[in-house]
Enzyme design. Structure first.
Site, PDB file in Angstrom:
ATOM      1  N   ASN A 149       0.807  -1.218   0.000  1.00 51.44           N
ATOM      2  CA  ASN A 149       0.000   0.000   0.000  1.00 51.44           C
ATOM      3  C   ASN A 149       0.844   1.274   0.000  1.00 51.44           C
ATOM      4  O   ASN A 149       2.074   1.235  -0.050  1.00 51.44           O
ATOM      5  CB  ASN A 149      -0.967  -0.006   1.192  1.00 51.44           C
ATOM      6  CG  ASN A 149      -0.248  -0.066   2.528  1.00 51.44           C
ATOM      7  OD1 ASN A 149       0.903   0.363   2.660  1.00 51.44           O
ATOM      8  ND2 ASN A 149      -0.919  -0.591   3.540  1.00 51.44           N
ATOM      9  N   ILE A 150       0.161   2.415   0.089  1.00 52.06           N
ATOM     10  CA  ILE A 150       0.820   3.716  -0.029  1.00 52.06           C
ATOM     11  C   ILE A 150       1.829   3.956   1.091  1.00 52.06           C
ATOM     12  O   ILE A 150       2.820   4.672   0.896  1.00 52.06           O
ATOM     13  CB  ILE A 150      -0.216   4.849  -0.060  1.00 52.06           C
ATOM     14  CG1 ILE A 150      -1.008   4.924   1.250  1.00 52.06           C
ATOM     15  CG2 ILE A 150      -1.149   4.704  -1.253  1.00 52.06           C
ATOM     16  CD1 ILE A 150      -1.884   6.151   1.388  1.00 52.06           C
ATOM     17  N   CYS A 215      -8.040  -2.216  -6.179  1.00 55.99           N
ATOM     18  CA  CYS A 215      -7.358  -2.356  -4.889  1.00 55.99           C
ATOM     19  C   CYS A 215      -8.426  -2.094  -3.830  1.00 55.99           C
ATOM     20  O   CYS A 215      -9.414  -2.805  -3.772  1.00 55.99           O
ATOM     21  CB  CYS A 215      -6.154  -1.426  -4.788  1.00 55.99           C
ATOM     22  SG  CYS A 215      -6.429   0.273  -5.341  1.00 55.99           S
ATOM     23  N   SER A 216      -8.246  -1.098  -3.000  1.00 54.62           N
ATOM     24  CA  SER A 216      -9.288  -0.758  -2.020  1.00 54.62           C
ATOM     25  C   SER A 216     -10.248   0.266  -2.613  1.00 54.62           C
ATOM     26  O   SER A 216     -11.393  -0.037  -2.918  1.00 54.62           O
ATOM     27  CB  SER A 216      -8.658  -0.239  -0.725  1.00 54.62           C
ATOM     28  OG  SER A 216      -7.868  -1.251  -0.113  1.00 54.62           O
ATOM     29  N   ASP A 217      -9.763   1.501  -2.795  1.00 55.65           N
ATOM     30  CA  ASP A 217     -10.607   2.543  -3.380  1.00 55.65           C
ATOM     31  C   ASP A 217     -10.422   2.678  -4.882  1.00 55.65           C
ATOM     32  O   ASP A 217     -11.207   3.355  -5.547  1.00 55.65           O
ATOM     33  CB  ASP A 217     -10.333   3.893  -2.706  1.00 55.65           C
ATOM     34  CG  ASP A 217     -10.851   3.923  -1.272  1.00 55.65           C
ATOM     35  OD1 ASP A 217     -11.939   3.359  -1.024  1.00 55.65           O
ATOM     36  OD2 ASP A 217     -10.172   4.489  -0.395  1.00 55.65           O
ATOM     37  N   GLY A 218      -9.369   2.080  -5.428  1.00 57.44           N
ATOM     38  CA  GLY A 218      -9.218   2.059  -6.871  1.00 57.44           C
ATOM     39  C   GLY A 218      -8.618   3.296  -7.485  1.00 57.44           C
ATOM     40  O   GLY A 218      -8.897   3.606  -8.650  1.00 57.44           O
ATOM     41  N   TRP A 219      -7.787   4.031  -6.715  1.00 55.72           N
ATOM     42  CA  TRP A 219      -7.175   5.223  -7.325  1.00 55.72           C
ATOM     43  C   TRP A 219      -5.662   5.277  -7.156  1.00 55.72           C
ATOM     44  O   TRP A 219      -5.025   6.242  -7.588  1.00 55.72           O
ATOM     45  CB  TRP A 219      -7.815   6.506  -6.795  1.00 55.72           C
ATOM     46  CG  TRP A 219      -7.894   6.645  -5.289  1.00 55.72           C
ATOM     47  CD1 TRP A 219      -6.908   6.378  -4.388  1.00 55.72           C
ATOM     48  CD2 TRP A 219      -9.017   7.114  -4.528  1.00 55.72           C
ATOM     49  NE1 TRP A 219      -7.333   6.652  -3.119  1.00 55.72           N
ATOM     50  CE2 TRP A 219      -8.635   7.114  -3.168  1.00 55.72           C
ATOM     51  CE3 TRP A 219     -10.288   7.558  -4.863  1.00 55.72           C
ATOM     52  CZ2 TRP A 219      -9.499   7.529  -2.136  1.00 55.72           C
ATOM     53  CZ3 TRP A 219     -11.136   7.958  -3.846  1.00 55.72           C
ATOM     54  CH2 TRP A 219     -10.741   7.943  -2.500  1.00 55.72           C
ATOM     55  N   ARG A 221      -2.976   1.891  -6.576  1.00 59.17           N
ATOM     56  CA  ARG A 221      -2.432   0.709  -7.257  1.00 59.17           C
ATOM     57  C   ARG A 221      -3.218   0.377  -8.518  1.00 59.17           C
ATOM     58  O   ARG A 221      -2.645  -0.104  -9.502  1.00 59.17           O
ATOM     59  CB  ARG A 221      -2.432  -0.476  -6.283  1.00 59.17           C
ATOM     60  CG  ARG A 221      -1.386  -0.371  -5.197  1.00 59.17           C
ATOM     61  CD  ARG A 221      -1.609  -1.351  -4.062  1.00 59.17           C
ATOM     62  NE  ARG A 221      -2.734  -0.957  -3.212  1.00 59.17           N
ATOM     63  CZ  ARG A 221      -3.020  -1.533  -2.044  1.00 59.17           C
ATOM     64  NH1 ARG A 221      -2.263  -2.546  -1.607  1.00 59.17           N
ATOM     65  NH2 ARG A 221      -4.043  -1.128  -1.320  1.00 59.17           N
ATOM     66  N   ARG A 261      -1.751  13.025  -2.207  1.00 54.46           N
ATOM     67  CA  ARG A 261      -0.566  12.173  -2.285  1.00 54.46           C
ATOM     68  C   ARG A 261       0.728  12.980  -2.401  1.00 54.46           C
ATOM     69  O   ARG A 261       1.769  12.585  -1.875  1.00 54.46           O
ATOM     70  CB  ARG A 261      -0.685  11.214  -3.466  1.00 54.46           C
ATOM     71  CG  ARG A 261      -1.839  10.215  -3.350  1.00 54.46           C
ATOM     72  CD  ARG A 261      -1.612   9.250  -2.212  1.00 54.46           C
ATOM     73  NE  ARG A 261      -2.688   8.254  -2.146  1.00 54.46           N
ATOM     74  CZ  ARG A 261      -3.644   8.253  -1.233  1.00 54.46           C
ATOM     75  NH1 ARG A 261      -3.673   9.202  -0.292  1.00 54.46           N
ATOM     76  NH2 ARG A 261      -4.576   7.320  -1.247  1.00 54.46           N
TER      77      ARG A 261
END
Length: 347
Positions: A149-150, A215-219, A221, A261
């Site tokens: 993840n980030i 991924c989770s929110d899709g923005w 990965r 980000r």
């Protein structure tokens, strides 16, 4: 309005043209003709942030009837394994509209590539979200790509930056230098990202399977994977114009949160929402350019220019987090575009 412009079995949905349905999504989205906007609205709440499956790319030369690439966020299944008939219908339509898939009893037509490590996805499931359970989505293959993840990406670049500025290694001490760089895990994360992209691209090209990535929110990965897959499969994405269009579409229009980000207008360097996800993508792109220079119209100069201007804010291209925010701020009238600059200075 349902949208009349279409290619093959697909149509342009204008359900989100005011950005009320999915504020972080593009105003226009590609959907199957057999899937109405009413059904799309009923599906919305089942995917995180209403980021429903939306087509990002179609294999060239197939008239829209070959393998297609889709992106979305995680489903709201939870520990009770909740279902949404519209979500299942949309994924089945992706399958039925791919006429090039060579059917085999041991392989499903649709690959859903979940970018997360499986343990992380299961943790999200405990929190009410999760992934496409085989007991429900038995008509597709779910594959976890184990991309971190980030927070891991941010930590790795911090370590790499510390190594680069430490001055502790001489040129003659290359063995220790390479080991120290490897220990930062930055290159490991880039390799993992490329490996996941290669898996998806290979399935689409060799086995003619359609692919959904999330991924989770899709923005984060998801944007990385979708972009790299297209670079591997589509010669247009390897041109200067095509690469700019790719970033505009899969990063800017699909809502990668650049302001959060990168930290634009944010003095807090410890903000946990900061992460060099886009820089990681540019590094992965450089790996492809470096290995296959004859396949690209551009070189590292374009990647460095984009990276520099990401932080300089000389252009309005990377300001704000979503397409909706940029439209409301009227950036196209108030700022210059990086893509115009690239076009004017191409050689």
């Amino acid at each position: 309005e349902e949208g009349s412009e279409s290619t093959g079995p697909w149509r342009v949905s204008q359900l989100n043209n005011t950005y009320e349905f999915a504020p972080t999504y593009p105003g226009l989205n590609i959907m199957p003709k057999q899937f109405t906007d009413a059904e799309l609205r009923a599906l919305g709440g089942f995917r995180s942030k209403c980021r429903v499956p939306s087509m990002s790319w179609s294999m060239p030369g197939c008239d829209g009837r070959g393998p297609t690439l889709w992106r979305c966020s995680q489903p709201k299944v939870g520990m009770q394994v909740k279902r949404n008939s519209y979500d299942e219908k949309l994924l089945r339509l992706i399958i039925s509209n791919n006429s090039e898939y060579v059917r085999r009893p041991d392989r499903h037509c649709l690959l859903v590539a979940d970018a997360r490590p499986q343990l992380n996805a299961y943790t999200n499931k405990v929190g009410g979200w999760g992934y496409e359970e085989s007991s429900v989505y038995h008509f597709l293959e779910l594959r976890f790509l184990n991309i971190d993840n980030i927070h891991k990406v941010r930590g790795a670049l911090k370590k790499l930056s510390d190594v680069a500025h430490s001055g502790q290694h001489s040129v003659s001490d290359l063995t220790n230098w390479f080991k120290t760089v490897e220990d930062t895990k930055w290159l490991f994360l880039v390799r993992t990202l490329l490996h996941g992209s290669i898996q998806c691209a290979g399935e689409m090209y060799k086995n003619r399977r359609s692919c959904v990535v999330h991924c989770s929110d899709g923005w984060d990965r998801t944007a990385q994977l979708s972009s790299l897959i297209q670079m591997m499969l589509d010669p247009y994405a390897r041109t200067i114009d095509g690469f700019c269009v790719l970033i505009q579409k899969d990063w800017l229009s699909f809502g990668h949160q650049f302001q959060k980000r990168i930290g634009h207008a944010n003095a807090s360097h410890d903000d946990q929402q900061r992460s060099p996800v886009f820089i990681q993508f540019l590094d992965a792109s450089w790996q492809l350019v470096n290995q296959f220079p004859e396949a690209f119209e551009f070189n590292a100069d374009l990647l460095l220019t984009i990276a520099d201007e990401l932080y300089s804010c000389q252009f309005g291209t990377f300001l704000f987090n979503t397409e909706a925010e940029r439209r409301r701020a009227k950036l196209e009238k108030r700022t210059f575009s990086l893509w115009d600059y690239v076009e004017e200075h191409r050689q």
